[in-house]
Design an enzyme around this catalytic site. Structure first.
Site, PDB file in Angstrom:
ATOM      1  N   GLY A  52     -10.765  26.843  -5.241  1.00  0.00           N
ATOM      2  CA  GLY A  52     -11.328  26.107  -6.379  1.00  0.00           C
ATOM      3  C   GLY A  52     -10.368  25.186  -7.111  1.00  0.00           C
ATOM      4  N   ASP A 108      -9.643  26.779 -11.465  1.00  0.00           N
ATOM      5  CA  ASP A 108     -10.608  25.739 -11.819  1.00  0.00           C
ATOM      6  C   ASP A 108     -11.391  26.110 -13.073  1.00  0.00           C
ATOM      7  OD1 ASP A 108     -11.900  27.833 -10.498  1.00  0.00           O
ATOM      8  OD2 ASP A 108     -12.926  26.579  -9.032  1.00  0.00           O
ATOM      9  N   ASP A 111     -14.541  32.232 -16.193  1.00  0.00           N
ATOM     10  CA  ASP A 111     -15.941  32.610 -16.397  1.00  0.00           C
ATOM     11  C   ASP A 111     -15.960  34.015 -17.008  1.00  0.00           C
ATOM     12  OD1 ASP A 111     -18.677  32.954 -16.173  1.00  0.00           O
ATOM     13  OD2 ASP A 111     -18.766  32.791 -13.996  1.00  0.00           O
ATOM     14  N   LYS A 139     -15.855  28.819 -19.605  1.00  0.00           N
ATOM     15  CA  LYS A 139     -17.186  29.249 -20.052  1.00  0.00           C
ATOM     16  C   LYS A 139     -16.966  30.412 -21.009  1.00  0.00           C
ATOM     17  CE  LYS A 139     -19.821  28.439 -15.796  1.00  0.00           C
ATOM     18  NZ  LYS A 139     -20.499  29.144 -14.684  1.00  0.00           N
ATOM     19  N   PHE A 160     -24.013  26.841 -14.081  1.00  0.00           N
ATOM     20  CA  PHE A 160     -23.238  26.811 -12.845  1.00  0.00           C
ATOM     21  C   PHE A 160     -22.956  25.356 -12.486  1.00  0.00           C
ATOM     22  CE2 PHE A 160     -22.142  27.107  -8.412  1.00  0.00           C
ATOM     23  CZ  PHE A 160     -21.343  28.237  -8.408  1.00  0.00           C
ATOM     24  N   VAL A 161     -21.657  25.032 -12.372  1.00  0.00           N
ATOM     25  CA  VAL A 161     -21.265  23.641 -12.142  1.00  0.00           C
ATOM     26  C   VAL A 161     -20.541  23.486 -10.804  1.00  0.00           C
ATOM     27  CG1 VAL A 161     -21.152  23.020 -14.590  1.00  0.00           C
ATOM     28  CG2 VAL A 161     -19.124  23.982 -13.484  1.00  0.00           C
ATOM     29  N   ASP A 167     -17.244  24.749  -6.123  1.00  0.00           N
ATOM     30  CA  ASP A 167     -18.209  24.704  -5.012  1.00  0.00           C
ATOM     31  C   ASP A 167     -19.476  25.479  -5.295  1.00  0.00           C
ATOM     32  OD1 ASP A 167     -16.849  27.308  -4.911  1.00  0.00           O
ATOM     33  OD2 ASP A 167     -17.950  27.587  -3.047  1.00  0.00           O
ATOM     34  N   ARG A 173     -17.133  20.360  -3.270  1.00  0.00           N
ATOM     35  CA  ARG A 173     -15.788  20.331  -3.858  1.00  0.00           C
ATOM     36  C   ARG A 173     -15.250  18.906  -3.957  1.00  0.00           C
ATOM     37  NH1 ARG A 173     -13.955  25.703  -4.138  1.00  0.00           N
ATOM     38  NH2 ARG A 173     -14.500  27.059  -2.408  1.00  0.00           N
TER      39      ARG A 173
HETATM   40  P1  IMP Z   1     -14.376  34.850 -13.187  1.00  0.00           P
HETATM   41  O1  IMP Z   1     -13.612  35.835 -12.353  1.00  0.00           O
HETATM   42  O2  IMP Z   1     -15.780  35.318 -13.474  1.00  0.00           O
HETATM   43  O3  IMP Z   1     -13.667  34.364 -14.421  1.00  0.00           O
HETATM   44  O4  IMP Z   1     -14.673  33.612 -12.268  1.00  0.00           O
HETATM   45  C1  IMP Z   1     -13.751  32.725 -11.893  1.00  0.00           C
HETATM   46  C2  IMP Z   1     -14.084  32.202 -10.525  1.00  0.00           C
HETATM   47  O5  IMP Z   1     -15.493  32.115 -10.307  1.00  0.00           O
HETATM   48  C3  IMP Z   1     -13.561  30.800 -10.414  1.00  0.00           C
HETATM   49  O6  IMP Z   1     -12.341  30.816  -9.728  1.00  0.00           O
HETATM   50  C4  IMP Z   1     -14.637  30.083  -9.633  1.00  0.00           C
HETATM   51  O7  IMP Z   1     -14.290  30.098  -8.263  1.00  0.00           O
HETATM   52  C5  IMP Z   1     -15.893  30.883  -9.779  1.00  0.00           C
HETATM   53  N1  IMP Z   1     -16.851  30.250 -10.702  1.00  0.00           N
HETATM   54  C6  IMP Z   1     -17.192  30.661 -11.946  1.00  0.00           C
HETATM   55  N2  IMP Z   1     -18.094  29.849 -12.510  1.00  0.00           N
HETATM   56  C7  IMP Z   1     -18.338  28.886 -11.589  1.00  0.00           C
HETATM   57  C8  IMP Z   1     -19.188  27.718 -11.592  1.00  0.00           C
HETATM   58  O8  IMP Z   1     -19.904  27.390 -12.554  1.00  0.00           O
HETATM   59  N3  IMP Z   1     -19.150  26.960 -10.464  1.00  0.00           N
HETATM   60  C9  IMP Z   1     -18.382  27.265  -9.381  1.00  0.00           C
HETATM   61  N4  IMP Z   1     -17.568  28.323  -9.343  1.00  0.00           N
HETATM   62  C10 IMP Z   1     -17.555  29.136 -10.447  1.00  0.00           C
HETATM   63 MG    MG Z   2     -12.362  29.959  -7.600  1.00  0.00          MG
END
Ligand code: IMP
Ligand code: MG
Length: 188
Positions: A52, A108, A111, A139, A160-161, A167, A173
């Site tokens: 990402g 990237d 979340d 987010k 979701f972006v 991706d 990407r």
């Molecule tokens: P977390 O572990 O939930 O904080 O998520 C982080 C990972 O989830 C990032 O490295 C992204 O690869 C993926 N991710 C989270 N939200 C999105 C989104 O909106 N689009 C694409 N990938 C996302």
């Molecule tokens: Mg990622």
């Protein structure tokens, strides 16, 4: 899905653009200035979470007027869907010896916080002199673990972006902008 390679343009699959290319590049220059100021005179180990962060880190490090070393860590947290799996899996570790170094971990998007908090733990166990994190997108409303990044490009709502490295099922990407897919493209 493309039906004819000569006419496929991923931008047509977007319902809306959230940040266009110029907006992203302008914000990158500001972020670069923040990071340059935070690390003046020091050498940085930049660790990118791939896939990402690959586009973001490539542009970001070219804004840095610092001595730096680059390595990547491969983590899988989403599997062909927009729903996160619970435990991010470290698939490939870094090769750089970061003991005693100032480390900047780049992803990237932040979340739930699971990915960055887990990868931070792994990197901390390698005894860096310092560890900070940088994400292009945050987010904030989606956090399930307590985690904040030190450098943030943009805050976004819970949508979701894709694009600029992000991706959906490994696609999109290459988009130079960040946007939301049309509903018909959000299922694999
Ligand atoms: P977390 O572990 O939930 O904080 O998520 C982080 C990972 O989830 C990032 O490295 C992204 O690869 C993926 N991710 C989270 N939200 C999105 C989104 O909106 N689009 C694409 N990938 C996302
Ligand atoms: Mg990622």
């Amino acid at each position: 899905m493309p039906t004819d390679d000569s006419t496929f343009s991923p931008i047509n699959d977007l319902e809306k653009i959230i940040f266009d290319e110029a907006t992203i590049q302008t914000r990158l220059k500001e972020l670069g200035a923040e990071i340059n100021a935070a690390y003046t005179g020091r050498e940085l180990a930049v660790i990118a979470i791939i896939n990402g962060a690959v586009i973001f880190v490539a542009d970001m490090i070219r804004e840095l007027n610092l001595a730096l070393q680059l390595d990547c860590i491969r983590v899988s947290s989403y599997r062909n869907s927009t729903a996160p799996v619970q435990e991010p899996e470290i698939i490939d570790r870094i090769r750089l010896d970061i003991e005693g170094m100032d480390v900047l971990l780049i992803d990237d998007i932040l979340d739930t916080g699971n990915t960055l908090s887990n990868v931070s733990k792994v990197l901390r166990s390698m005894k860096p002199a310092s560890l900070k994190t940088c994400v292009l997108l945050d987010k904030k409303a989606c956090r399930s673990v307590e985690f904040e990044a030190d450098f943030v490009g943009f805050e976004i709502p819970d949508e979701f972006v894709v694009g600029y490295g992000l991706d959906f099922a490994e696609r999109y990407r290459q988009l130079p902008c960040i946007g939301v897919l049309k509903a018909e493209h959000q299922s694999s």
